[in-house]
Design a protein around this motif. Structure first.
Motif: not given
Length: 556
Positions: A55-58, A64-67, A95-96
């Protein structure tokens, strides 16, 4: 059916992996493997890959951006997701949870990998089944290249690109990495250490096993360390160091390092171009303010906004310079290099100030606390000058830094006043010993100049000569070879309160020689050393004569 996710979980170290959810997708065929540690890597996915992420990229994006990223991933039909927890990620639990929901809804197995296991192990296991050794290396090169490329092309203002490139490399090779500048100072690191880099005399050349344009070294101290010398596109040398603390450094790690270096070169070239434009722009604005070339209040307000300074704040200006006392030749390139070094360390030691490059001097406009006492500020400046001098001495033991300091003014509109004072004080550094009896003085505050503040207003040597007594003029007009010795003896004699023993000791001459010179000086000039007023006039005259010499040097 080809190589499936279920098959992977039965192979070697992959047996340590645990399925979190999405068991219905264990029969999904693995057609490739990709590490996702850059936000835009999804665009490089073809479909059927096993995706690995910490999840380093996020780490900094919103929920909302993650979704949106997950939604984009939905159409790629990936074979599985491998998750490693433990890194600092904003709203990680949320996020997880969304990742679990995504995996369950799309029949994609979500698998957890132990924190201490490198993603490279899993990549190797998959590629061994899908490709031969040469193709495995090529595929790994592509997946690392794609991650670094996606990181370079991302435009998030929240990110520190250099730190993120090193962070991504750390994740890929499962070892801490650090970047050092050409002076061996730590520029950025994924570990805790920020000490200077020491390249051991026993460091040996290291063959990474791949075609490379970089020089690798291997040295052993507390840990085994690999050091890569990098020549950046902007003409700067840096060093990338990998400390082997967790996993053994391998050929695959070298592939990741090579791609990281390309990313670093790109990012430094980009930031250098931007910083040079900003520096030139701000340098021009600051020059106009210091020179008093601002014609209106509106222009002043606009300039203060562009410089990001408080228009009504309290400021004082410091002028720094450097001389090479070990060289008599005038080498302009060497001088520019020394001033570059001075500018670099001044910026580091006086953060949150505005720095202007003025030919061979560095001018600092520094916002200050008006409530600070003169004693506190003097001690603070001495500490800064000491740090700057220590850095310059480390580069060349003959480099000597000096500084002139103006008085505090309120509002940037008055910066030209404190700038002129700082310049005047700077010119007095070399003759500060004549005023204060301290030949080693390397910093002068304008407020310490006393009566010489008035003389600073004169820039005509003929007018300044009016303050040199006739008796002293006779000594300067003395044409015999002993003249310079006599002038030095006179200065020292007055500095030592007319004590012949201390004069002789300071000049490393015999007592009788000092006595002879003073007697000869009195005979040549007619100075009455018992007349306090005349002695004071001579002391002032010596300083004024130095001012005239400095003025003539400037004109030349």
């Amino acid at each position: 059916m080809g190589f499936t996710v279920e098959d992977l979980l039965q192979v070697g170290e992959a047996k340590k992996l645990s399925v979190i959810c999405g068991e219905k997708g264990l029969k999904n065929e693995i057609k490739g493997v990709t590490i996702i540690e850059a936000p835009d890597i999804v665009r490089f996915i073809n479909g059927g890959e096993l995706l690995l992420t910490g999840l380093f990229a996020f780490k900094s994006c919103s929920v909302e951006e993650y979704k949106n990223h997950l939604q984009e991933l939905r159409g790629k039909k990936v074979s599985g997701l491998v998750l490693k927890r433990g890194r600092t990620v904003e709203e990680a639990d949320v996020k997880i949870a969304l990742l679990k929901e995504f995996a369950g809804d799309n029949n994609i197995p979500l698998i957890e990998v132990p924190f201490e296991m490198s993603f490279q192990v899993i990549v190797g296991l998959v590629m061994e089944r899908l490709f031969n050794e040469e193709v495995t290396q090529l595929k790994y090169y592509k997946t690392t290249h794609d991650n670094f490329l996606a990181l370079m092309l991302s435009h998030s203002s929240k990110e520190n690109k250099i730190g993120d490139i090193l962070g991504l490399l750390d994740k890929m090779i499962c070892n801490p990495v650090a970047l050092y500048d050409q002076y061996m100072c730590c520029y950025a690191s994924t570990g805790n250490g920020t000490e200077r880099l020491q390249i051991s005399e026993n460091a040996k050349k290291y063959d990474p096993g791949i075609l490379t344009n970089y020089k690798y070294l291997r040295q052993e101290d507390e840990y085994i360390r690999y050091i890569v010398e990098i020549n950046l596109n902007v003409g700067i040398k840096m060093y990338l160091a990998i400390t082997e603390t967790i996993s053994k450094f391998s050929l695959m790690d070298c592939i990741a390092v090579e791609n990281a270096i390309i990313a670093l070169q790109y990012e430094f070239a980009r930031t250098f171009a931007v910083s040079e434009l900003e520096k030139k722009f701000q340098n021009d604005i600051l020059h106009n303010i210091l020179s008093g070339n601002i014609e209106s209040i509106d222009e002043l307000k606009k300039s203060s906004t562009l410089l990001d300074v408080n228009i009504d704040g309290y400021y004082r200006v410091i002028v720094f310079g450097v001389t090479n006392e070990g060289s008599s030749r005038k080498d302009i390139n060497e001088k520019i290099h020394h001033v570059d070094l001075l500018e670099k360390t001044v910026i580091q030691r006086i953060p949150n100030s505005k720095v202007h490059r003025d030919l061979d001097k560095i001018v600092v406009a520094m916002e200050v606390n008006s409530d600070s006492s003169q004693i506190e500020y003097r001690e603070e400046l001495k500490d800064v000058l000491k740090q700057v001098q220590t850095f310059m001495t480390a580069q060349n033991k003959y480099l000597k830094v000096k500084a002139g300091v103006g008085r505090i003014v309120k509002g940037i509109i008055h910066l030209p006043e404190t700038y002129k004072e700082a310049n005047d004080a700077f010119l007095f550094v070399d003759i500060a010993g004549d005023i204060m009896g301290e030949g080693a003085t390397q910093m002068m505050l304008f407020s310490d100049l006393g009566i010489f503040k008035l003389l600073c207003q004169l820039d005509d040597p003929a007018m300044l000569m009016e303050y040199v007594p006739e008796t002293l003029e006779k000594l300067y007009d003395y044409k015999k070879p002993q003249r310079d010795d006599f002038i030095m003896t006179l200065k020292t004699y007055l500095d030592k309160n007319q004590n012949l023993s201390k004069t002789a000791q300071d000049l490393y001459i015999h007592y009788k020689t000092a006595a002879y010179r003073i007697e000869k000086i009195a005979k040549i000039t007619g100075i009455d050393f018992d007349n306090a007023n005349e002695v004071l006039a001579v002391r002032i005259g010596l300083v004024v004569h130095r001012m005239i010499e400095n003025y003539n040097k400037k004109v030349m």
